[in-house]
Design a protein around this motif. Sequence first.
Motif, PDB file in Angstrom:
ATOM      1  N   GLY A 104      -3.385  97.461  20.222  1.00  0.00           N
ATOM      2  CA  GLY A 104      -3.804  96.516  21.246  1.00  0.00           C
ATOM      3  C   GLY A 104      -2.799  95.435  21.559  1.00  0.00           C
ATOM      4  N   LEU A 105      -1.728  95.346  20.785  1.00  0.00           N
ATOM      5  CA  LEU A 105      -0.686  94.347  21.026  1.00  0.00           C
ATOM      6  C   LEU A 105       0.434  94.976  21.847  1.00  0.00           C
ATOM      7  N   HIS A 106       0.940  94.264  22.823  1.00  0.00           N
ATOM      8  CA  HIS A 106       2.034  94.762  23.652  1.00  0.00           C
ATOM      9  C   HIS A 106       3.339  94.197  23.118  1.00  0.00           C
ATOM     10  N   LEU A 107       4.120  95.072  22.479  1.00  0.00           N
ATOM     11  CA  LEU A 107       5.352  94.664  21.822  1.00  0.00           C
ATOM     12  C   LEU A 107       6.549  95.271  22.539  1.00  0.00           C
ATOM     13  N   ALA A 108       7.598  94.486  22.675  1.00  0.00           N
ATOM     14  CA  ALA A 108       8.815  94.977  23.315  1.00  0.00           C
ATOM     15  C   ALA A 108       9.393  96.130  22.508  1.00  0.00           C
ATOM     16  N   ALA A 109       9.797  97.180  23.199  1.00  0.00           N
ATOM     17  CA  ALA A 109      10.346  98.348  22.502  1.00  0.00           C
ATOM     18  C   ALA A 109      11.556  97.972  21.664  1.00  0.00           C
ATOM     19  N   GLY A 110      12.362  97.036  22.152  1.00  0.00           N
ATOM     20  CA  GLY A 110      13.556  96.625  21.426  1.00  0.00           C
ATOM     21  C   GLY A 110      13.268  95.838  20.166  1.00  0.00           C
ATOM     22  N   SER A 111      12.052  95.305  20.039  1.00  0.00           N
ATOM     23  CA  SER A 111      11.683  94.527  18.856  1.00  0.00           C
ATOM     24  C   SER A 111      10.804  95.312  17.883  1.00  0.00           C
ATOM     25  N   LEU A 112      10.341  96.475  18.302  1.00  0.00           N
ATOM     26  CA  LEU A 112       9.353  97.212  17.512  1.00  0.00           C
ATOM     27  C   LEU A 112       9.783  97.496  16.074  1.00  0.00           C
ATOM     28  N   PRO A 113      10.980  98.036  15.821  1.00  0.00           N
ATOM     29  CA  PRO A 113      11.332  98.336  14.423  1.00  0.00           C
ATOM     30  C   PRO A 113      11.363  97.101  13.533  1.00  0.00           C
ATOM     31  N   PHE A 114      11.712  95.954  14.098  1.00  0.00           N
ATOM     32  CA  PHE A 114      11.774  94.729  13.300  1.00  0.00           C
ATOM     33  C   PHE A 114      10.377  94.209  12.982  1.00  0.00           C
ATOM     34  N   TYR A 115       9.452  94.375  13.923  1.00  0.00           N
ATOM     35  CA  TYR A 115       8.064  94.020  13.630  1.00  0.00           C
ATOM     36  C   TYR A 115       7.496  94.925  12.545  1.00  0.00           C
ATOM     37  N   LEU A 116       7.831  96.195  12.607  1.00  0.00           N
ATOM     38  CA  LEU A 116       7.304  97.156  11.628  1.00  0.00           C
ATOM     39  C   LEU A 116       7.822  96.861  10.225  1.00  0.00           C
ATOM     40  N   THR A 117       9.121  96.631  10.097  1.00  0.00           N
ATOM     41  CA  THR A 117       9.672  96.351   8.769  1.00  0.00           C
ATOM     42  C   THR A 117       9.173  95.004   8.244  1.00  0.00           C
ATOM     43  N   SER A 118       8.952  94.038   9.146  1.00  0.00           N
ATOM     44  CA  SER A 118       8.397  92.752   8.713  1.00  0.00           C
ATOM     45  C   SER A 118       6.963  92.931   8.221  1.00  0.00           C
ATOM     46  N   PHE A 119       6.187  93.752   8.917  1.00  0.00           N
ATOM     47  CA  PHE A 119       4.803  94.016   8.486  1.00  0.00           C
ATOM     48  C   PHE A 119       4.794  94.680   7.119  1.00  0.00           C
ATOM     49  N   ALA A 120       5.687  95.655   6.904  1.00  0.00           N
ATOM     50  CA  ALA A 120       5.767  96.322   5.600  1.00  0.00           C
ATOM     51  C   ALA A 120       6.173  95.341   4.514  1.00  0.00           C
ATOM     52  N   THR A 121       7.085  94.443   4.837  1.00  0.00           N
ATOM     53  CA  THR A 121       7.560  93.447   3.880  1.00  0.00           C
ATOM     54  C   THR A 121       6.440  92.504   3.461  1.00  0.00           C
ATOM     55  N   ILE A 122       5.710  91.980   4.440  1.00  0.00           N
ATOM     56  CA  ILE A 122       4.625  91.044   4.140  1.00  0.00           C
ATOM     57  C   ILE A 122       3.494  91.747   3.395  1.00  0.00           C
ATOM     58  N   SER A 123       3.177  92.975   3.783  1.00  0.00           N
ATOM     59  CA  SER A 123       2.135  93.737   3.090  1.00  0.00           C
ATOM     60  C   SER A 123       2.513  93.964   1.630  1.00  0.00           C
ATOM     61  N   SER A 124       3.782  94.259   1.394  1.00  0.00           N
ATOM     62  CA  SER A 124       4.245  94.487   0.019  1.00  0.00           C
ATOM     63  C   SER A 124       4.093  93.233  -0.832  1.00  0.00           C
ATOM     64  N   ALA A 125       4.333  92.080  -0.225  1.00  0.00           N
ATOM     65  CA  ALA A 125       4.245  90.837  -0.978  1.00  0.00           C
ATOM     66  C   ALA A 125       2.850  90.621  -1.542  1.00  0.00           C
ATOM     67  N   PHE A 126       1.830  91.088  -0.828  1.00  0.00           N
ATOM     68  CA  PHE A 126       0.457  90.946  -1.309  1.00  0.00           C
ATOM     69  C   PHE A 126       0.054  92.081  -2.245  1.00  0.00           C
ATOM     70  N   LEU A 127       0.588  93.273  -2.007  1.00  0.00           N
ATOM     71  CA  LEU A 127       0.168  94.449  -2.767  1.00  0.00           C
ATOM     72  C   LEU A 127       0.873  94.584  -4.110  1.00  0.00           C
ATOM     73  N   LEU A 128       2.153  94.244  -4.177  1.00  0.00           N
ATOM     74  CA  LEU A 128       2.940  94.530  -5.368  1.00  0.00           C
ATOM     75  C   LEU A 128       2.440  93.850  -6.642  1.00  0.00           C
ATOM     76  N   PRO A 129       1.974  92.586  -6.602  1.00  0.00           N
ATOM     77  CA  PRO A 129       1.473  91.997  -7.855  1.00  0.00           C
ATOM     78  C   PRO A 129       0.306  92.770  -8.463  1.00  0.00           C
ATOM     79  N   VAL A 130      -0.553  93.328  -7.626  1.00  0.00           N
ATOM     80  CA  VAL A 130      -1.662  94.137  -8.145  1.00  0.00           C
ATOM     81  C   VAL A 130      -1.132  95.439  -8.739  1.00  0.00           C
ATOM     82  N   VAL A 131      -0.159  96.047  -8.066  1.00  0.00           N
ATOM     83  CA  VAL A 131       0.466  97.258  -8.606  1.00  0.00           C
ATOM     84  C   VAL A 131       1.125  96.953  -9.947  1.00  0.00           C
ATOM     85  N   GLY A 132       1.779  95.804 -10.043  1.00  0.00           N
ATOM     86  CA  GLY A 132       2.421  95.433 -11.305  1.00  0.00           C
ATOM     87  C   GLY A 132       1.434  95.280 -12.440  1.00  0.00           C
TER      88      GLY A 132
END
Length: 458
Positions: free
Chosen positions: A70-98
């Motif tokens: 539902g969000l309209h994201l510029a094609a040129g920015s898409l990969p950076f949004y995706l890697t940022s989302f993965a990065t932030i998600s990891s920050a919350f998930l990794l302590p539980v995995v640890g």
Amino acid sequence: MTAGPGFADLTPLARAREQKAWNWYDWANSAFYTTVLTVLFAPYMITVAGKAAGCSDADETCRRTVSVLGLHLAAGSLPFYLTSFATISSAFLLPVVGAFVDRSSHKKWHMAGFAWSGAFFAALLFFMKDDHWQVGAVAVVLSSILCGCSLVSYYAILVDISTEDERDRVSSRGWAWGYLGGGLLLLVNLVVFLGHDTFGLSKGLSVRLSLLSAALWWAGFTIIPFRRLRDRPPQHVVAESGSIVQRSFGQLVTTLREARTFPMTMTFLVAFLFYNDGIQTVIGVASTYGSKQLGFGQSVLIATILLIQFVAWGGALLFARLAARHGSYRSILWGTYAWMVIVVLALFLPRGNVALFLALGVAIAIVMGGTQALSRSFFSLLIPRGREGEYFALYNACERGTSWFGTLLFGLVFQLSGSYRPAIVSLVVFFVLGAYFLHRLDPQRGISEAGNAVPEAV
């Protein structure tokens, strides 16, 4: 394995065999970071998403958008949004995995399981073609998160297979193997990409095959540490009731509550947060600085990327020797000073001078390999026994969850000044703050408070 009367102690030999096996996982996963995340994924996804948005191949600055949840994201920015989302998600998930890893007697199974799952999703990047960017979006997010999960177990195993005096050497060799392995595959893939016509491949297919090769490399070489490492029972875990998942959350809460009893450990995490953010930003913006500010073409930038990969191999080993003589703490501190000098020198690089640009790349590679390797080994000395997975998860969370601060500052300074020169030198603040908190750290106290033996050289 202990020595009985009249028998030699073979324990060091057993540890050495496992340490060599452990190094192979750095070799395995580095291909994903170099070939996929650092070099090929972003520009290729921009092309694919641009087609879906209606951009022409010749329009490199097309700002048309694609719809993501539902969000309209510029094609040129898409990969950076995706890697940022993965990065932030990891920050919350990794302590539980640890916390989960600390309670398990199968660390190598978790390492390999996360690795093979991540490699599976990375392999799906091969099917990102034409205007089908969606499969690539899902694949890069899940593979990035799973790679971070595998590293939690991998780092925790370091404590099981090495003594306090061996950590710097073992960690540095692992980083060196990672740079070498990632660099070799990247070299092959760049040859295929740049000479795709010679090999009878389209440009898009050469990229897709390179992305697939990184996934296969990651999965294939993970077999070596999986087969040669041995699992060990957990030690000194916090008593919690319920299922293993419930106990993992319970241990996480307990550790966060008790973190203030290890002030030196937390001080190092804050220092690492700052200077590592500076390192990651310098690496990430180097190609932009070289192309936009200094006027270098693609061939110079590619040569610099490869140069940094292979020189960093030697840098990690050089810092291992430095740490053996002077200690990892002092070596990391000296490394932050060197980073300050590097970003200041970058400010004065003359436009178009390839020799000086490559010389600065060599300096970056030497310090990068050393500081990253020793940060991992030094932090392992500040972790209470039985909490390796969770504390290394916090370590990775600090690295991943805040790694956008530097790029934000770089972008803001460029927007205000209109030049990349003040933007690059502004990054010195991260190394100054890192050094400040390192100076507030008492390494002997921190290691002792964690219950570990203080190495001869700290």
